[in-house]
Design an enzyme around this catalytic site. Structure first.
Site, mmCIF file in Angstrom:
data_model
loop_
_atom_site.group_PDB
_atom_site.id
_atom_site.type_symbol
_atom_site.label_atom_id
_atom_site.label_comp_id
_atom_site.label_asym_id
_atom_site.label_seq_id
_atom_site.Cartn_x
_atom_site.Cartn_y
_atom_site.Cartn_z
ATOM 1 N N GLU A 33 0.807 -1.220 0.000
ATOM 2 C CA GLU A 33 0.000 0.000 0.000
ATOM 3 C C GLU A 33 0.848 1.281 0.000
ATOM 4 O OE1 GLU A 33 -2.974 -0.069 3.048
ATOM 5 O OE2 GLU A 33 -3.932 -1.863 2.245
ATOM 6 N N GLU A 72 -4.993 -8.756 0.783
ATOM 7 C CA GLU A 72 -5.554 -8.522 2.125
ATOM 8 C C GLU A 72 -7.050 -8.331 1.999
ATOM 9 O OE1 GLU A 72 -4.025 -5.344 4.620
ATOM 10 O OE2 GLU A 72 -1.970 -5.764 3.992
HETATM 11 C C1 BGP Z 1 -4.109 -2.353 5.643
HETATM 12 C C2 BGP Z 1 -2.672 -2.528 6.060
HETATM 13 C C3 BGP Z 1 -2.459 -3.503 7.169
HETATM 14 C C4 BGP Z 1 -3.567 -3.562 8.207
HETATM 15 C C5 BGP Z 1 -4.957 -3.436 7.612
HETATM 16 C C6 BGP Z 1 -6.078 -3.269 8.611
HETATM 17 O O1 BGP Z 1 -4.280 -1.096 5.085
HETATM 18 O O2 BGP Z 1 -1.890 -2.972 4.970
HETATM 19 O O3 BGP Z 1 -1.209 -3.227 7.724
HETATM 20 O O4 BGP Z 1 -3.291 -2.811 9.286
HETATM 21 O O5 BGP Z 1 -5.025 -2.370 6.692
HETATM 22 O O6 BGP Z 1 -6.179 -1.941 9.030
HETATM 23 P P1 BGP Z 1 -6.060 -1.472 10.532
HETATM 24 O O7 BGP Z 1 -4.960 -2.266 11.121
HETATM 25 O O8 BGP Z 1 -5.747 -0.034 10.492
HETATM 26 O O9 BGP Z 1 -7.380 -1.761 11.165
#
Ligand code: BGP
Length: 466
Positions: free
Chosen positions: A165, A367
């Site tokens: 990202e 993801e």
């Molecule tokens: C994505 C990232 C992850 C992870 C996920 C969930 O954007 O690549 O690192 O953190 O989001 O988001 P969060 O952890 O902010 O709830």
């Protein structure tokens, strides 16, 4: 209808070094951007839990990889931490390298394919202090780090990724003021985004070179992982709404898609930026570097769509032109804990966009996941968290993935984010994503949730076992 996934379709776990490893001062690891921010103001983090602990993966990597295996997950992604692999003289730290060698060996022993990413928002602090991604020297330093990693682990890792990202740091640190240093400066954000595009391209160039020189596996591949949030606007848009859509899609998606498929940046976006004095500074020779940015495949992180409309104000607080305002879709369904819209069809729409516009590029869902607060509420009498909401979330998204594949999308896998609960940046352990719980009061002990059994059964059906 019972969900089935095709044979050979990767089903795995997504995670990152800085969110899992902990052991932040062990074996001469350098201070990261996150450690610095945590030291500076730990109350910015949920329950004052800073970056230091992760979920104890550094100590428990064997147990965790065996757990993946027990659920039949065939692959997992994590990231090397730049702060662990390198020292401040930009030389390999052998103690840090030893840890990642152990992880590679353990994945191999358990017959799990390791997807290795090089950067997950985790800049060494000494480089951040020198200007971070605003400084070209940091771009060069990243290329040295990438080259070192390819040479060191080239025979142990097949699937490599340059960035996770890359849009997040320009957005969170420079544009939205959400993360330290809390800036709201679109122009600096654009420069950072441009430099990350260059850093990505230099790393791909290093990868190709390392392959030619025999450091890598013959079938090694390099990719880029992005939050390709498909943008939408109102159902009956004005030309101004469509313009907002063009720039949002341009900066968030096409910027990375064009770079990684054709080694260029979207001309219409650069023109608009130039016209309003926001174009990044480019140097002679950069075009040649960007041409190296083409990758072998892409990862698509998907949590929520982006919905935009024409901006009410023409300029933002700092006087820079505004391209879009958020649009609240009246029918939206929310994950209230994270404040993100749940829209499984977005995954299909993106698959169709890929099929139409980038038909030669294969991708996987790198993801997707659901973070929920206070999961203790959902324990049954045996103490197991009954996370039916998570099962429903994954099932709904996978159904749309399968539909996209049936209709010709070249999607080859799905990695669930946070198979084991982990540390979520400034949200720390507020929202839990895992199929596997981490007991913070019980020395990070792992316990299966209901969803773990569900995903295991799903993969057993794919493999015709169980
Ligand atoms: C994505 C990232 C992850 C992870 C996920 C969930 O954007 O690549 O690192 O953190 O989001 O988001 P969060 O952890 O902010 O709830």
């Amino acid at each position: 209808m019972q969900l089935t996934i095709p044979k050979g379709f990767f089903m795995g776990a997504a995670m990152s070094g800085p969110q899992t490893e902990g052991a932040y001062k062990k074996d001469h690891r350098l201070e990261s951007f996150w450690d610095h921010w945590s030291d500076l103001s730990v109350s910015d983090f949920y329950n004052k839990v800073g970056s230091y602990v992760g979920n104890d993966f550094y100590e428990r990597y064997e147990e965790d990889i065996k757990l993946f295996k027990s659920l039949h997950l065939d692959s997992f992604r994590t990231s090397i931490q730049w702060t662990r692999l390198m020292d401040q003289d930009q030389k390999l730290n052998p103690e840090g390298a030893a840890f990642y060698h152990k992880v590679c060996a353990c994945a191999k022993e358990n017959d799990i394919e390791l997807f290795m990413n090089l950067y997950h928002f985790d800049m060494p602090y000494y480089l951040f202090a020198r200007g971070g991604w605003e400084n070209r020297e940091v771009v060069e330093a990243y290329a040295v780090y990438a080259r070192t990693a390819f040479r060191e682990f080239g025979k142990e890792i097949r699937y490599w990724f340059t960035f996770n990202e890359p849009i997040v740091e320009p957005d969170q640190e420079y544009r939205h003021g959400a993360w330290y240093p809390f800036l709201k400066d679109e122009k600096r954000g654009m420069q950072v985004q441009y430099h990350i595009a260059l850093a990505h391209s230099l790393a791909v160039r290093e990868f190709r070179k390392a392959k030619e020189e025999g450091y890598l596996l013959k079938d090694a591949q390099i990719g880029l992982i992005n939050a390709f949030a498909p943008p939408y606007t109102k159902e009956d848009p004005t030309p101004e709404d469509l313009e907002a859509l063009r720039m949002t899609d341009g900066i968030h998606n096409r910027w990375w898609l064009d770079l990684s498929t054709s080694g260029t940046l979207p001309g219409d976006v650069l023109e608009t930026l130039k016209a309003c004095g926001m174009a990044p500074e480019m140097r002679p020779g950069d075009e040649e570097i960007l041409k190296c940015g083409r990758v072998d495949w892409l990862g698509f992180n998907y949590y929520q769509p982006t919905r935009v409309q024409a901006p009410k104000e023409k300029v933002d607080e700092a006087g820079y032109p505004k391209f879009a305002d958020p649009y609240i879709w009246p029918e939206r369904r929310m994950n209230v804990y994270r404040g993100w819209e749940i829209y499984p069809k977005g995954i299909y729409d993106f698959g169709m966009k890929m099929k139409r516009e980038y038909p030669d590029m294969k991708f996987f869902i790198s993801e997707n996941g659901m973070g929920v607060e206070h999961e203790d509420r959902f324990r049954n009498e045996e103490g197991e968290i009954q996370d039916d909401y998570r099962i429903e979330f994954v099932q709904d998204h996978l159904e749309w993935v399968m539909k996209a594949i049936e209709e010709g999308a070249n999607c080859v896998g799905y990695h669930y984010w946070g198979v084991i609960d982990n540390w979520s940046w400034s949200n720390a352990f507020k929202n839990r994503y895992g199929f596997i719980e981490v007991d913070l009061m019980g020395n990070y002990q792992r316990k299966l949730k209901k969803s773990a059994h569900w995903v295991k059964a799903l993969i057993e059906r794919r493999d015709g076992i169980g």
